[in-house]
Design a protein around this motif. Sequence first.
Motif, PDB file in Angstrom:
ATOM      1  N   ILE A 228       1.100  10.133  -2.340  1.00 27.70           N
ATOM      2  CA  ILE A 228       0.789   8.786  -1.921  1.00 27.70           C
ATOM      3  C   ILE A 228       2.038   8.185  -1.631  1.00 27.70           C
ATOM      4  O   ILE A 228       2.995   8.120  -2.073  1.00 27.70           O
ATOM      5  CB  ILE A 228      -0.065   8.138  -3.111  1.00 27.70           C
ATOM      6  CG1 ILE A 228      -1.441   8.661  -3.430  1.00 27.70           C
ATOM      7  CG2 ILE A 228      -0.243   6.440  -2.590  1.00 27.70           C
ATOM      8  CD1 ILE A 228      -2.116   8.343  -4.395  1.00 27.70           C
TER       9      ILE A 228
ATOM     10  N   GLY B  24       3.340   3.880  -0.805  1.00 26.47           N
ATOM     11  CA  GLY B  24       2.718   2.626  -0.907  1.00 26.47           C
ATOM     12  C   GLY B  24       3.826   1.615  -0.498  1.00 26.47           C
ATOM     13  O   GLY B  24       4.918   1.947  -0.460  1.00 26.47           O
ATOM     14  N   TRP B  25       3.418   0.351  -0.505  1.00 22.47           N
ATOM     15  CA  TRP B  25       4.365  -0.855  -0.179  1.00 22.47           C
ATOM     16  C   TRP B  25       3.776  -1.894  -1.237  1.00 22.47           C
ATOM     17  O   TRP B  25       2.798  -2.142  -1.760  1.00 22.47           O
ATOM     18  CB  TRP B  25       3.776  -1.542   1.103  1.00 22.47           C
ATOM     19  CG  TRP B  25       4.240  -0.747   2.229  1.00 22.47           C
ATOM     20  CD1 TRP B  25       3.654   0.198   3.059  1.00 22.47           C
ATOM     21  CD2 TRP B  25       5.600  -0.755   2.909  1.00 22.47           C
ATOM     22  NE1 TRP B  25       4.471   0.837   3.991  1.00 22.47           N
ATOM     23  CE2 TRP B  25       5.548   0.182   3.899  1.00 22.47           C
ATOM     24  CE3 TRP B  25       6.842  -1.260   2.310  1.00 22.47           C
ATOM     25  CZ2 TRP B  25       6.727   0.341   4.774  1.00 22.47           C
ATOM     26  CZ3 TRP B  25       8.092  -0.986   3.242  1.00 22.47           C
ATOM     27  CH2 TRP B  25       7.822  -0.023   4.251  1.00 22.47           C
ATOM     28  N   TYR B  26       4.946  -2.485  -1.927  1.00 21.89           N
ATOM     29  CA  TYR B  26       4.862  -3.410  -3.026  1.00 21.89           C
ATOM     30  C   TYR B  26       5.703  -4.669  -2.379  1.00 21.89           C
ATOM     31  O   TYR B  26       6.422  -4.689  -1.650  1.00 21.89           O
ATOM     32  CB  TYR B  26       5.391  -3.088  -4.368  1.00 21.89           C
ATOM     33  CG  TYR B  26       4.713  -1.926  -4.838  1.00 21.89           C
ATOM     34  CD1 TYR B  26       4.448  -0.638  -4.437  1.00 21.89           C
ATOM     35  CD2 TYR B  26       3.717  -2.098  -6.002  1.00 21.89           C
ATOM     36  CE1 TYR B  26       3.504   0.279  -5.032  1.00 21.89           C
ATOM     37  CE2 TYR B  26       3.056  -1.076  -6.729  1.00 21.89           C
ATOM     38  CZ  TYR B  26       3.051   0.310  -6.348  1.00 21.89           C
ATOM     39  OH  TYR B  26       2.164   0.971  -6.550  1.00 21.89           O
TER      40      TYR B  26
ATOM     41  N   LEU C  83       1.215  -4.631  -5.710  1.00 22.05           N
ATOM     42  CA  LEU C  83       0.756  -3.918  -4.680  1.00 22.05           C
ATOM     43  C   LEU C  83       0.432  -4.523  -3.214  1.00 22.05           C
ATOM     44  O   LEU C  83      -0.316  -5.520  -3.542  1.00 22.05           O
ATOM     45  CB  LEU C  83      -0.051  -2.939  -5.435  1.00 22.05           C
ATOM     46  CG  LEU C  83      -0.842  -1.974  -4.176  1.00 22.05           C
ATOM     47  CD1 LEU C  83       0.120  -0.908  -4.194  1.00 22.05           C
ATOM     48  CD2 LEU C  83      -2.164  -1.384  -5.070  1.00 22.05           C
TER      49      LEU C  83
ATOM     50  N   THR D 131      -1.932   1.101  -0.100  1.00 21.93           N
ATOM     51  CA  THR D 131      -1.256   2.538  -0.472  1.00 21.93           C
ATOM     52  C   THR D 131      -1.898   3.391   0.734  1.00 21.93           C
ATOM     53  O   THR D 131      -2.799   2.834   1.273  1.00 21.93           O
ATOM     54  CB  THR D 131      -1.609   3.162  -1.661  1.00 21.93           C
ATOM     55  OG1 THR D 131      -2.949   3.145  -1.868  1.00 21.93           O
ATOM     56  CG2 THR D 131      -0.886   2.376  -2.742  1.00 21.93           C
TER      57      THR D 131
ATOM     58  N   THR E 101      -2.533   7.665   1.556  1.00 20.63           N
ATOM     59  CA  THR E 101      -2.661   9.115   0.962  1.00 20.63           C
ATOM     60  C   THR E 101      -2.099   9.966   2.046  1.00 20.63           C
ATOM     61  O   THR E 101      -2.129   9.441   3.268  1.00 20.63           O
ATOM     62  CB  THR E 101      -4.110   9.453   0.829  1.00 20.63           C
ATOM     63  OG1 THR E 101      -4.819   9.707   1.895  1.00 20.63           O
ATOM     64  CG2 THR E 101      -4.674   8.675  -0.438  1.00 20.63           C
TER      65      THR E 101
ATOM     66  N   THR F  75      -6.301   4.699   3.193  1.00 20.67           N
ATOM     67  CA  THR F  75      -5.747   3.450   2.835  1.00 20.67           C
ATOM     68  C   THR F  75      -6.306   2.495   1.632  1.00 20.67           C
ATOM     69  O   THR F  75      -7.537   2.419   1.906  1.00 20.67           O
ATOM     70  CB  THR F  75      -5.239   2.696   4.200  1.00 20.67           C
ATOM     71  OG1 THR F  75      -6.419   2.385   4.931  1.00 20.67           O
ATOM     72  CG2 THR F  75      -4.442   3.382   4.925  1.00 20.67           C
TER      73      THR F  75
ATOM     74  N   GLU G 178       6.365   5.883   6.454  1.00 24.14           N
ATOM     75  CA  GLU G 178       5.534   5.253   6.588  1.00 24.14           C
ATOM     76  C   GLU G 178       5.859   3.711   7.065  1.00 24.14           C
ATOM     77  O   GLU G 178       7.099   3.488   7.124  1.00 24.14           O
ATOM     78  CB  GLU G 178       4.838   5.022   5.038  1.00 24.14           C
ATOM     79  CG  GLU G 178       5.883   4.082   4.136  1.00 24.14           C
ATOM     80  CD  GLU G 178       5.048   3.554   3.060  1.00 24.14           C
ATOM     81  OE1 GLU G 178       4.007   3.627   2.818  1.00 24.14           O
ATOM     82  OE2 GLU G 178       5.822   3.561   1.877  1.00 24.14           O
TER      83      GLU G 178
ATOM     84  N   CYS H 256       9.081  -0.013  -0.544  1.00 29.61           N
ATOM     85  CA  CYS H 256       8.169   1.121  -0.500  1.00 29.61           C
ATOM     86  C   CYS H 256       8.262   1.792  -1.554  1.00 29.61           C
ATOM     87  O   CYS H 256       9.422   1.894  -2.172  1.00 29.61           O
ATOM     88  CB  CYS H 256       8.562   1.736   0.998  1.00 29.61           C
ATOM     89  SG  CYS H 256      10.207   2.565   1.260  1.00 29.61           S
ATOM     90  N   ASN H 257       7.548   2.841  -1.669  1.00 29.51           N
ATOM     91  CA  ASN H 257       7.417   3.652  -2.632  1.00 29.51           C
ATOM     92  C   ASN H 257       6.543   4.758  -2.332  1.00 29.51           C
ATOM     93  O   ASN H 257       5.727   5.110  -1.371  1.00 29.51           O
ATOM     94  CB  ASN H 257       6.583   2.904  -3.529  1.00 29.51           C
ATOM     95  CG  ASN H 257       6.078   3.839  -4.882  1.00 29.51           C
ATOM     96  OD1 ASN H 257       5.087   4.512  -4.912  1.00 29.51           O
ATOM     97  ND2 ASN H 257       6.747   3.783  -5.968  1.00 29.51           N
TER      98      ASN H 257
ATOM     99  N   GLU I 236       8.679   9.894  -8.769  1.00 30.33           N
ATOM    100  CA  GLU I 236       8.517   8.428  -7.903  1.00 30.33           C
ATOM    101  C   GLU I 236       9.957   8.137  -7.309  1.00 30.33           C
ATOM    102  O   GLU I 236      10.724   8.174  -8.133  1.00 30.33           O
ATOM    103  CB  GLU I 236       7.865   7.618  -8.908  1.00 30.33           C
ATOM    104  CG  GLU I 236       7.435   6.387  -8.080  1.00 30.33           C
ATOM    105  CD  GLU I 236       6.600   5.351  -8.916  1.00 30.33           C
ATOM    106  OE1 GLU I 236       7.174   5.200 -10.098  1.00 30.33           O
ATOM    107  OE2 GLU I 236       5.613   4.857  -8.424  1.00 30.33           O
TER     108      GLU I 236
END
Length: 125
Positions: A33, A35-37, A47, A50, A52, A57, A78, A95-96, A113
Amino acid sequence: QVQLVQSGGGLVQAGGSLRLSCTASGSIRSINIMGWYRQAPGKQRELVGTITSGGNTNYADSVKGRFTISRDNSKNTEYLQMNGLKPEDTAVYYCNADVYGNADAYSRLRDFEVWGRGALVTVSS
């Protein structure tokens, strides 16, 4: 060492658009996964959404219909396309990624992570 390098961000007027990108580099076997926070001044990190590895999404209610997350698995990258920006979207965006690889030269293969350093997005009214 695995790291996420962000690009994009900046100042935009309300109603405008911006795109952020985030590229993972290093000893990476796979990324699950991504993601963006975001973190607005004086607020906790939240959050944004996200994605996958298969492209599914999920978005926060506050950005649904305006923001789109996509990824290019071949580039370990991403993207966050932000349309219809509002002043309340002003924040530092991070981003994560959930990575399977070697976190550094001394680490065994494992899941871990990793975070980008953040990009400031400012939306003026």
